[in-house]
Design a protein around this motif. Structure first.
Motif, PDB file in Angstrom:
ATOM      1  N   GLN A 601       0.782  -1.102   0.120  1.00 16.14           N
ATOM      2  CA  GLN A 601       0.009  -0.034   0.064  1.00 16.14           C
ATOM      3  C   GLN A 601       0.788   1.225   0.008  1.00 16.14           C
ATOM      4  OE1 GLN A 601      -2.669  -0.218   3.360  1.00 16.14           O
ATOM      5  NE2 GLN A 601      -3.818  -1.780   2.469  1.00 16.14           N
ATOM      6  N   VAL A 602       0.501   2.440  -0.751  1.00 10.84           N
ATOM      7  CA  VAL A 602       1.272   3.318  -0.741  1.00 10.84           C
ATOM      8  C   VAL A 602       0.312   4.712  -1.146  1.00 10.84           C
ATOM      9  CG1 VAL A 602       1.648   3.386  -3.436  1.00 10.84           C
ATOM     10  CG2 VAL A 602       3.259   4.364  -1.969  1.00 10.84           C
ATOM     11  N   GLY A 606       4.220   8.572  -2.974  1.00  9.12           N
ATOM     12  CA  GLY A 606       4.978   7.623  -2.426  1.00  9.12           C
ATOM     13  C   GLY A 606       5.950   6.858  -3.317  1.00  9.12           C
ATOM     14  N   ARG A 607       6.701   6.180  -2.834  1.00  4.28           N
ATOM     15  CA  ARG A 607       7.642   5.129  -3.606  1.00  4.28           C
ATOM     16  C   ARG A 607       7.366   4.034  -3.793  1.00  4.28           C
ATOM     17  NH1 ARG A 607      14.103   6.711  -4.058  1.00  4.28           N
ATOM     18  NH2 ARG A 607      13.891   9.113  -4.643  1.00  4.28           N
ATOM     19  N   LEU A 608       7.302   3.089  -4.826  1.00  2.36           N
ATOM     20  CA  LEU A 608       7.030   1.904  -4.952  1.00  2.36           C
ATOM     21  C   LEU A 608       8.350   1.171  -5.555  1.00  2.36           C
ATOM     22  CD1 LEU A 608       3.580   1.340  -6.586  1.00  2.36           C
ATOM     23  CD2 LEU A 608       4.478   0.516  -4.161  1.00  2.36           C
ATOM     24  N   PRO A 686      -4.922   4.954  -9.870  1.00  2.00           N
ATOM     25  CA  PRO A 686      -6.323   4.245  -9.479  1.00  2.00           C
ATOM     26  C   PRO A 686      -5.909   3.399  -8.009  1.00  2.00           C
ATOM     27  CG  PRO A 686      -5.103   3.060 -10.977  1.00  2.00           C
ATOM     28  CD  PRO A 686      -4.124   4.269 -10.918  1.00  2.00           C
ATOM     29  N   ALA A 687      -7.047   3.086  -7.798  1.00  4.39           N
ATOM     30  CA  ALA A 687      -6.854   2.623  -6.415  1.00  4.39           C
ATOM     31  C   ALA A 687      -5.957   1.204  -6.383  1.00  4.39           C
ATOM     32  CB  ALA A 687      -8.331   2.353  -5.611  1.00  4.39           C
ATOM     33  N   ASP A 688      -6.409   0.472  -7.552  1.00  4.44           N
ATOM     34  CA  ASP A 688      -5.752  -0.731  -7.762  1.00  4.44           C
ATOM     35  C   ASP A 688      -4.680  -0.437  -8.990  1.00  4.44           C
ATOM     36  OD1 ASP A 688      -4.667  -3.436  -7.580  1.00  4.44           O
ATOM     37  OD2 ASP A 688      -6.409  -3.921  -8.878  1.00  4.44           O
ATOM     38  N   THR A 716      -0.643  -3.009  -6.632  1.00  2.17           N
ATOM     39  CA  THR A 716      -0.682  -2.224  -5.659  1.00  2.17           C
ATOM     40  C   THR A 716      -1.808  -1.305  -5.003  1.00  2.17           C
ATOM     41  OG1 THR A 716       1.880  -1.870  -6.118  1.00  2.17           O
ATOM     42  CG2 THR A 716       0.772  -0.475  -4.380  1.00  2.17           C
ATOM     43  N   LYS A 717      -2.121  -1.311  -3.753  1.00  4.52           N
ATOM     44  CA  LYS A 717      -3.205  -0.395  -3.458  1.00  4.52           C
ATOM     45  C   LYS A 717      -2.621   1.060  -3.159  1.00  4.52           C
ATOM     46  CE  LYS A 717      -6.833  -0.194   0.075  1.00  4.52           C
ATOM     47  NZ  LYS A 717      -7.518  -0.966   1.218  1.00  4.52           N
ATOM     48  N   ILE A 718      -3.405   1.748  -3.709  1.00  2.00           N
ATOM     49  CA  ILE A 718      -3.103   3.544  -3.652  1.00  2.00           C
ATOM     50  C   ILE A 718      -4.236   4.024  -2.452  1.00  2.00           C
ATOM     51  CG2 ILE A 718      -2.781   5.752  -4.627  1.00  2.00           C
ATOM     52  CD1 ILE A 718      -0.911   3.498  -5.442  1.00  2.00           C
ATOM     53  N   GLN A 719      -3.703   4.589  -1.474  1.00  2.00           N
ATOM     54  CA  GLN A 719      -4.321   5.197  -0.416  1.00  2.00           C
ATOM     55  C   GLN A 719      -4.315   6.585  -0.456  1.00  2.00           C
ATOM     56  OE1 GLN A 719      -2.228   3.873   3.038  1.00  2.00           O
ATOM     57  NE2 GLN A 719      -3.620   2.494   3.391  1.00  2.00           N
TER      58      GLN A 719
END
Length: 923
Positions: A601-602, A606-608, A686-688, A716-719
């Motif tokens: 989650q990021v 933020g960085r992935l 997007p959230a996903d 990855t889930k985006i908050q």
């Protein structure tokens, strides 16, 4: 005057006394003077005594010669006796004494008395200086002696015995006065005896001999003595190692007398020669007469292959008793030497007939009915027919037509040249000809010698050559890359293109270990992996075809091609012809790809970190040119400088068609490689958030084999956060300890109080964690890190436009821009790092050489408490000029925390090291 009778008597007596004195060998020339004196008394006393003196008389002593030669001897009683042999000398001694009264010269001579008379030149006289009665070096030859009175000299008479003096002789040495009787009663005796002297010689004519030729051996015996010799036996043994390859020539003996016997075994002697004579014995039972000689001759013949070099042979002469068995004297040897000449020679011809007349029909081999491209071999025999070892080279020459020539040995492998042949050695060689044109090929094979033999040639002729071969074809289905378990179908076909039938046609196909036979048409004979069809006779233009079905074995290795061909032979093509080959690349294993993202989650901005893992699942083959492609979605931005392969930093990936592309040169069998990189989440994500990667590689051996990987996807889930609005700029200023240009907590050092200046005129200062935030921005914005606010040099990043510490960003939503800084211990171009610690204060000094030749100095002062009346002085190096900033600090109080002082200077050459000084007041 009256003279008494007594006076008269006295006067008469005096001359007589003078005469008696002269008879005692007084030296000649002596003068004798004499005078008489007389006294007379009368009877008359008055007269007294009357004295009278005569007149003086003078006499000279005359020269008287007398000589003595001793010892004396006679014929019946010789003074000395000598017995010698002819050629020796007899020595007699004598003494010569001058018995006269003057110096005289006495001639020396001799005279015969009885018996043999020596030659005048045989007798000589020498003076025996040391009286040892032997002739010594330096003692002179004399013919006379001059001696003073009473002088004695030792003399030697030397007599040389000659053959004419054999017998006995009496003679005497003689000397005498010039006018006197010779002293010749000194007779000596001489006896001269004779003997036989044998001279034994051996010779060979000629002394140099060619192989195959003969020479004459001569044995000569001569008696140079004066009597006939004893019987002699002469032996000449021929069966010796020294005379190897030479043999006695029957019927060649010429002997004038005596008895000649022969031996074949060295033990048994016969009057007639056997098949192989190894020795001759020549007996002269009557001896050799005085001054006589005898000669024996015979011939020896050298074999044609006789090795060159010297041959030495010795004959022996032994004097023997009349029974011909008992030696009566020492044996004498006679040696002769023969040199066998080197005679190199070569013979080359058809197999088994190297001596065929050169270039004759017997020296020519022929073939007919040959096809171009078809190998035809001729076998030849090469013989070293000389008598020396030779290095021989064979050279084929095509005199007519076109052909490829290969020389092989008898075993069919490449002929290694030159060939080493000992004398008489032969070897078989093959000349293999592949015609390249129709018609006829004529070939000449030449043997050349390194020992000097004349070259030798032989000829091979191929006629009736046809310029075409059989038509062969082979196909396989399916084509392209296959994997284990696949079935392949091969089709074999042969067509006779000739105007004549092909007989005894044979087709042979051998499957590789990667194929397992399933079926075949035409009922071939099967021997393991080999299938053989016996097609019999093919008429002109006739075609025969066969089909073979095989399965790719489970053991077939990856990245290997299954190659399959067949061969064809016939009576007209004894050398196998190979068909075109099929090739089926094999690859069964997969290229496996996996992709993960951290964190799961990021938030936006933020960085992935993505991890891509590629694995070669083949157990046997390597992959090369691995290409990993990641097409990032629009809401992800690659962070430059973050790519790592196998944990090692690598250059940023190439961009192809919008995708990031990493290249790995090779991936060994069973090996996997991991690629990591960072991205930043952009607004609008997007959230996903879904990201997909693909990969492709080639086989190491077969570049045509392309291996595609599976598609790997990471979610990855985006908050959502308070920064999910457009127009916010965030980032961090930090010391990048490992120089990877991304912030890593625990490793990198955040820098607080760093000031960032924006082109809008706004400034912002980082907090204690190195973060900054500028809200409500829009569009392109330029920003720069104030170098005076940090003691470190900014690292170069792709976004700085070539000016370290600057950025040009397009603010859209939440946008980030970090400022990584070079650590002090890793700064390139640094000339000095200094740390000064005093009480609560630490001063870090960092000096950097700039590209323009100037030097930049940064001083970082860190204190835990306020320091009153603080002064810092950092002296410039000798000869330096301050160009920017100040190298001093003088403040009422240095507040707790961190304070930066920066300046620049120039100086000729390399600057000397200086250290800062600080002062403050304590309460």
């Amino acid at each position: 005057m009256h003279r008494s009778p007594l006076l008269t008597a006295l006067l008469t007596l005096l001359p007589l006394m003078a005469g008696a004195s002269a008879a005692t060998l007084t030296p000649a020339g002596t003068i004798i003077q004499n005078q008489a004196t007389g006294t007379v008394r009368t009877d008359d006393p008055a007269d007294g005594t009357l004295h009278s003196v005569s007149n003086a008389v003078q006499s000279t002593v005359a020269s008287v010669c007398s000589v003595s030669l001793l010892p004396n001897g006679s014929v019946t009683s010789p003074a000395q006796t000598q017995t010698v042999r002819v050629g020796d000398t007899a020595t007699y001694w004598a003494t010569v004494t001058n018995a006269g009264n003057d110096t005289f010269t006495f001639p020396l001579s001799w005279q015969p008395v009885s018996g043999v008379t020596p030659a005048a030149s045989s007798v000589k006289f020498f003076q025996d200086l040391n009286g040892n009665r032997a002739l010594d070096s330096g003692e002179p030859e004399i013919s006379s002696l001059t001696l003073a009175q009473d002088r004695t000299v030792n003399v030697l008479m030397i007599v040389a015995a000659t053959a004419a003096m054999i017998g006995e002789a009496d003679f005497a040495p003689v000397t005498a006065c010039a006018e006197g009787i010779p002293d010749a009663d000194n007779v000596v005796h001489l006896k001269v005896t004779g003997e036989a002297h044998l001279l034994f010689t051996k010779s060979m004519t000629p002394a140099a001999l060619q192989p195959g030729a003969a020479n004459t051996v001569t044995l000569d015996v001569a008696n140079t003595g004066d009597i006939t010799s004893d019987a002699v036996v002469i032996e000449d043994l021929l069966g010796t190692q020294a005379l190897s390859s030479l043999s006695f020539e029957p019927g060649s003996v010429n002997v004038p007398g005596g008895r000649l016997t022969y031996t074949s075994d060295g033990t048994t002697w016969t009057d007639t020669p056997g098949n192989a004579v190894t020795g001759l014995r020549w007996t002269l039972p009557q001896g050799v007469p005085a001054h006589g000689s005898s000669r024996l001759t015979f011939r020896l013949r050298a074999a044609a292959t006789a090795a060159p070099g010297l041959r030495t042979n010795t004959a022996t002469l032994t004097p023997v008793s009349p029974d011909l068995h008992t030696p009566t004297g020492a044996a004498a040897d006679a040696t002769a030497t023969l040199n066998v000449a080197a005679a190199p020679a070569l013979a080359l011809g058809p197999v088994g007939n190297p001596g065929a007349p050169e270039l004759s029909e017997q020296d020519t081999q022929r073939r007919q009915g040959v096809v171009t491209g078809q190998l035809v071999c001729f076998t030849h025999t090469l013989l070293n027919s000389g008598n020396v070892s030779d290095l021989v080279s064979l050279t084929p020459t095509v005199a007519g037509g076109l052909a490829d020539i290969t020389l092989l040995n008898a075993q069919g492998t490449a002929l290694q040249q030159p060939l080493t042949l000992t004398a008489g050695q032969s070897v078989n060689v093959q000349v293999c000809v592949t015609p390249r044109s129709a018609g006829q090929v004529t070939l000449t094979l030449t043997a050349s010698s390194s020992a000097g033999a004349e070259p030798n040639q032989t000829v091979d002729v191929i006629s009736g050559i046809l310029d075409q071969g059989p038509t062969l074809s082979k196909t396989v289905t399916p084509t392209g890359t296959v994997s284990t378990g696949h079935t392949l179908t091969f089709t074999l076909s042969v067509t006779n293109p000739y105007p004549f039938p092909l007989t005894n046609v044979t087709v042979t196909d051998t499957l590789t270990a990667s194929l397992a036979l399933a079926s075949a048409t035409g009922t071939p004979s099967v021997d393991g992996p080999t299938l053989t069809w016996h097609a019999g006779t093919l008429a002109p233009a006739e075609t025969v075809s066969y089909t073979v079905t095989a399965r790719v074995a489970t053991t077939a290795p990856d990245d290997q091609a299954i190659t399959n061909c067949f061969t064809f032979t016939s009576d007209q093509h004894p050398q196998a012809v190979t068909s075109p080959c099929t090739s089926s690349p094999v690859w069964s294993a997969a290229l496996f790809m996996q992709k993960t993202a951290q964190p799961q989650q990021v938030t936006v901005g933020g960085r992935l970190t993505y991890t891509l893992t590629a694995k070669n699942t083949s157990a046997t083959a390597s992959m090369v040119n691995l290409t990993v492609m990641d097409a990032l979605p629009a809401t992800l931005e690659y962070v430059p400088g973050t790519s790592r392969i196998a944990g090692q930093s690598v250059p940023d990936p190439a961009v192809q068609n919008g995708a990031l592309v990493w290249a790995v040169p090779e991936l060994a069998a069973g090996q996997q490689v991991t690629i990591t990189f960072d991205t930043r989440v952009l607004p609008g994500a997007p959230a996903d958030l879904v990201n997909t990667v693909t990969a492709q590689a080639q086989g190491l051996n077969l570049g045509s084999v392309i291996v595609n990987a599976n598609t790997a996807t990471a979610h990855t889930k985006i908050q959502a956060t308070v920064f999910d609005v457009y127009g916010d700029l965030i980032g961090r200023v930090f010391v990048d300890r490992n120089l990877n240009r991304r912030y890593e907590p625990g490793t990198d050092q955040p820098v607080g109080n760093a000031r960032i200046v924006l082109s809008t005129g706004r400034t912002v200062v980082t907090d204690a964690t190195g973060l900054y935030h500028v809200a409500r921005l829009e569009g392109p914005v330029a920003l720069r890190l104030d170098p005076n606010s940090v003691p470190y040099t900014p690292l170069s990043v792709p976004q700085d436009g070539g000016l370290n510490g600057s950025r040009l960003v397009v603010v859209s939503g939440l946008t980030s821009a970090d400022f990584p800084l070079t650590p002090l211990t890793a700064t390139l171009g640094a000339t000095r790092d200094t740390r000064l610690t005093q009480g609560p204060l630490t001063v870090d000094k960092h000096v950097t050489a700039n590209p323009d030749g100037s030097y930049a100095v940064s001083l970082t002062l860190t204190t835990q408490v306020d320091l009153a009346a603080f002064t810092l002085t950092d002296p410039l190096p000798t000869g330096a000029t301050l160009t920017e900033g100040t190298s001093t600090l003088d403040v009422t109080a240095l507040n707790a925390g961190t304070t930066h002082v920066t300046y620049r200077f120039t100086v000729p050459g390399t600057p000397a090291v200086t250290d800062p000084t600080v002062h403050w007041r304590t309460p």
